[in-house]
Design a protein around this motif. Structure first.
Motif, PDB file in Angstrom:
ATOM      1  N   ALA A 228      -8.837  -8.066  52.143  1.00  0.00           N
ATOM      2  CA  ALA A 228      -8.083  -8.283  50.905  1.00  0.00           C
ATOM      3  C   ALA A 228      -7.761  -9.749  50.661  1.00  0.00           C
ATOM      4  O   ALA A 228      -7.355 -10.472  51.568  1.00  0.00           O
ATOM      5  N   CYS A 229      -7.927 -10.155  49.408  1.00  0.00           N
ATOM      6  CA  CYS A 229      -7.515 -11.497  48.986  1.00  0.00           C
ATOM      7  C   CYS A 229      -6.220 -11.411  48.175  1.00  0.00           C
ATOM      8  O   CYS A 229      -5.592 -10.364  48.086  1.00  0.00           O
ATOM      9  N   CYS A 230      -5.853 -12.548  47.607  1.00  0.00           N
ATOM     10  CA  CYS A 230      -4.898 -12.623  46.486  1.00  0.00           C
ATOM     11  C   CYS A 230      -3.472 -12.258  46.850  1.00  0.00           C
ATOM     12  O   CYS A 230      -2.696 -11.872  45.982  1.00  0.00           O
ATOM     13  N   SER A 231      -3.091 -12.367  48.123  1.00  0.00           N
ATOM     14  CA  SER A 231      -1.720 -12.098  48.546  1.00  0.00           C
ATOM     15  C   SER A 231      -1.160 -13.261  49.354  1.00  0.00           C
ATOM     16  O   SER A 231      -0.398 -13.063  50.309  1.00  0.00           O
ATOM     17  N   GLY A 232      -1.569 -14.474  49.009  1.00  0.00           N
ATOM     18  CA  GLY A 232      -1.068 -15.640  49.710  1.00  0.00           C
ATOM     19  C   GLY A 232      -1.288 -15.541  51.205  1.00  0.00           C
ATOM     20  O   GLY A 232      -2.371 -15.169  51.663  1.00  0.00           O
ATOM     21  N   VAL A 233      -0.245 -15.849  51.987  1.00  0.00           N
ATOM     22  CA  VAL A 233      -0.401 -15.838  53.446  1.00  0.00           C
ATOM     23  C   VAL A 233      -0.505 -14.441  54.028  1.00  0.00           C
ATOM     24  O   VAL A 233      -0.734 -14.281  55.224  1.00  0.00           O
ATOM     25  N   ASN A 234      -0.361 -13.422  53.210  1.00  0.00           N
ATOM     26  CA  ASN A 234      -0.596 -12.055  53.662  1.00  0.00           C
ATOM     27  C   ASN A 234      -2.031 -11.602  53.404  1.00  0.00           C
ATOM     28  O   ASN A 234      -2.385 -10.456  53.679  1.00  0.00           O
ATOM     29  N   SER A 235      -2.869 -12.475  52.868  1.00  0.00           N
ATOM     30  CA  SER A 235      -4.270 -12.140  52.610  1.00  0.00           C
ATOM     31  C   SER A 235      -5.013 -11.956  53.930  1.00  0.00           C
ATOM     32  O   SER A 235      -4.736 -12.637  54.921  1.00  0.00           O
ATOM     33  N   THR A 236      -5.972 -11.040  53.932  1.00  0.00           N
ATOM     34  CA  THR A 236      -6.729 -10.741  55.154  1.00  0.00           C
ATOM     35  C   THR A 236      -8.223 -11.021  54.992  1.00  0.00           C
ATOM     36  O   THR A 236      -9.023 -10.595  55.824  1.00  0.00           O
ATOM     37  N   TYR A 237      -8.600 -11.697  53.926  1.00  0.00           N
ATOM     38  CA  TYR A 237     -10.001 -12.054  53.710  1.00  0.00           C
ATOM     39  C   TYR A 237     -10.628 -12.694  54.945  1.00  0.00           C
ATOM     40  O   TYR A 237     -10.012 -13.502  55.642  1.00  0.00           O
ATOM     41  N   LYS A 238     -11.896 -12.355  55.170  1.00  0.00           N
ATOM     42  CA  LYS A 238     -12.710 -12.984  56.201  1.00  0.00           C
ATOM     43  C   LYS A 238     -14.160 -12.873  55.770  1.00  0.00           C
ATOM     44  O   LYS A 238     -14.523 -12.003  54.968  1.00  0.00           O
ATOM     45  N   ILE A 239     -15.004 -13.736  56.291  1.00  0.00           N
ATOM     46  CA  ILE A 239     -16.409 -13.788  55.877  1.00  0.00           C
ATOM     47  C   ILE A 239     -17.284 -13.196  56.971  1.00  0.00           C
ATOM     48  O   ILE A 239     -17.204 -13.592  58.138  1.00  0.00           O
ATOM     49  N   ARG A 240     -18.131 -12.243  56.587  1.00  0.00           N
ATOM     50  CA  ARG A 240     -19.098 -11.638  57.505  1.00  0.00           C
ATOM     51  C   ARG A 240     -20.506 -11.831  56.960  1.00  0.00           C
ATOM     52  O   ARG A 240     -20.697 -12.100  55.772  1.00  0.00           O
ATOM     53  N   VAL A 241     -21.494 -11.671  57.839  1.00  0.00           N
ATOM     54  CA  VAL A 241     -22.880 -11.943  57.457  1.00  0.00           C
ATOM     55  C   VAL A 241     -23.833 -10.987  58.166  1.00  0.00           C
ATOM     56  O   VAL A 241     -23.600 -10.561  59.298  1.00  0.00           O
ATOM     57  N   GLY A 242     -24.903 -10.654  57.471  1.00  0.00           N
ATOM     58  CA  GLY A 242     -26.021  -9.910  58.039  1.00  0.00           C
ATOM     59  C   GLY A 242     -27.304 -10.471  57.475  1.00  0.00           C
ATOM     60  O   GLY A 242     -27.286 -11.337  56.591  1.00  0.00           O
ATOM     61  N   ARG A 243     -28.450  -9.984  57.959  1.00  0.00           N
ATOM     62  CA  ARG A 243     -29.716 -10.517  57.467  1.00  0.00           C
ATOM     63  C   ARG A 243     -30.762  -9.422  57.314  1.00  0.00           C
ATOM     64  O   ARG A 243     -30.649  -8.333  57.873  1.00  0.00           O
TER      65      ARG A 243
END
Length: 322
Positions: A228-243
């Motif tokens: 989740a984004c958009c909650s300031g310091v409570n945001s839990t966004y992270k970036i993952r990748v596959g191929r």
């Protein structure tokens, strides 16, 4: 979902300023130092043919930043002076989100989304420019749309060329990341195009969005924002990748787990003051790939700011953040 006006983001960030930094993962590198106008959300960056850089983002009428050196950034207003009239079909404020800039066929192409929070009544549009700079864009209308009867959400566009064809990945929640083929002449979805499915999560709300696809060696790499984004310091966004060896998938992580089953190697997560890293894009600069993203600054009341890191590639062909 990363689809909220920047003013709302900033307000929510202030209200949500709680000590979430205890969850920090110090294994991840900090972004490169930047100066000037650092506030940004969902950045897309390109090095201009004329020299210097431009970044576009959620906020304003597609907010713009410019830089000569990739370090100091200036506020450059907005891509458009006023919203195109058709944007109001999707929200009352003509508010765009999550742009994607690229260069092709002698001009710059800017894709973006318009929608309302919590609905998949959404559209992706496209504009072109001879210079890529704010104030020079000509809008060409809708590229692809989704309705409440669809199982996908037409936001968060990301365009990639593959095998002589033009493709657009997109998607948010609503079963995750999808892809359609585009007409290279118009830049719009081919009529009746197959909607390919690239990534999702096993359980509702299927919290994966914001795709970016990069070719490296013989593989295509799908970067996406999870949680989740958009909650300031409570945001839990992270970036993952596959191929995948094919641009349309299937995409798998380094363990072989499909991204359609929730797979994806963790590339970058919140750490220290840099909370909720995501909304990412990748651009080439001097022969190197650079990861652009936003984070919520825990030392500045959760304000969303620009993160930049060099992408490095292992001998096994997997990206790491430098």
């Amino acid at each position: 979902m990363r689809r909220r006006r920047l003013a709302t983001l900033l307000s929510a960030a202030v209200l949500a300023f709680l000590p979430a930094t205890a969850q920090a993962d110090t294994a991840h590198p900090d972004p490169q130092p930047v100066t000037g106008q650092q506030i940004i959300h969902d950045p897309t960056v390109i090095r201009l043919k004329s020299g210097g850089y431009v970044a576009y983002s959620t906020g304003g009428v597609i907010g713009a930043r410019t830089s000569r050196d990739r370090v100091h950034w200036d506020d450059a207003g907005n891509a458009f002076a006023t919203p195109p009239s058709w944007w109001y079909e999707y929200n009352d404020t003509g508010d765009p989100w999550a742009p994607d800039i690229s260069y092709r066929a002698g001009r710059y192409w800017l894709y973006y989304a318009v929608s309302s929070w919590g609905t998949n009544h959404s559209a992706i549009g496209v504009a072109t420019s001879p210079t890529g700079l704010p104030g020079t864009w000509t809008d060409h209308g809708k590229v692809f749309t989704s309705e409440t009867t669809d199982t996908w959400n037409a936001i968060d566009p990301a365009v990639v060329r593959a095998d002589g064809k033009l493709w657009m990945a997109f998607g948010s929640y609503w079963t995750g990341i999808r892809m359609v083929e585009l007409d290279p002449g118009t830049g719009k979805a081919i009529e009746g195009a197959t909607v390919h499915h690239l990534a999702t999560r096993p359980d509702e709300p299927y919290a994966v969005e914001g795709p970016e696809i990069v070719r490296h060696g013989r593989y295509y790499y799908l970067f996406a924002s999870y949680d989740a984004c958009c909650s300031g310091v409570n945001s839990t966004y992270k970036i993952r990748v596959g191929r995948s060896a094919s641009v349309t998938g299937p995409y798998v992580d380094s363990t072989g787990k499909p991204m359609l089953a929730g797979g994806g190697d963790l590339l970058l997560a919140g750490h220290g003051r840099y909370v909720g890293t995501g909304g990412q894009s990748v651009f080439e600069d001097g022969g190197r790939d650079v990861l652009a993203y936003h984070y919520y600054d825990a030392e500045d009341e959760g304000t969303p700011k620009l993160g930049l890191n060099i992408l490095r590639w292992t001998k096994n062909g997997w990206p790491t953040v430098g």
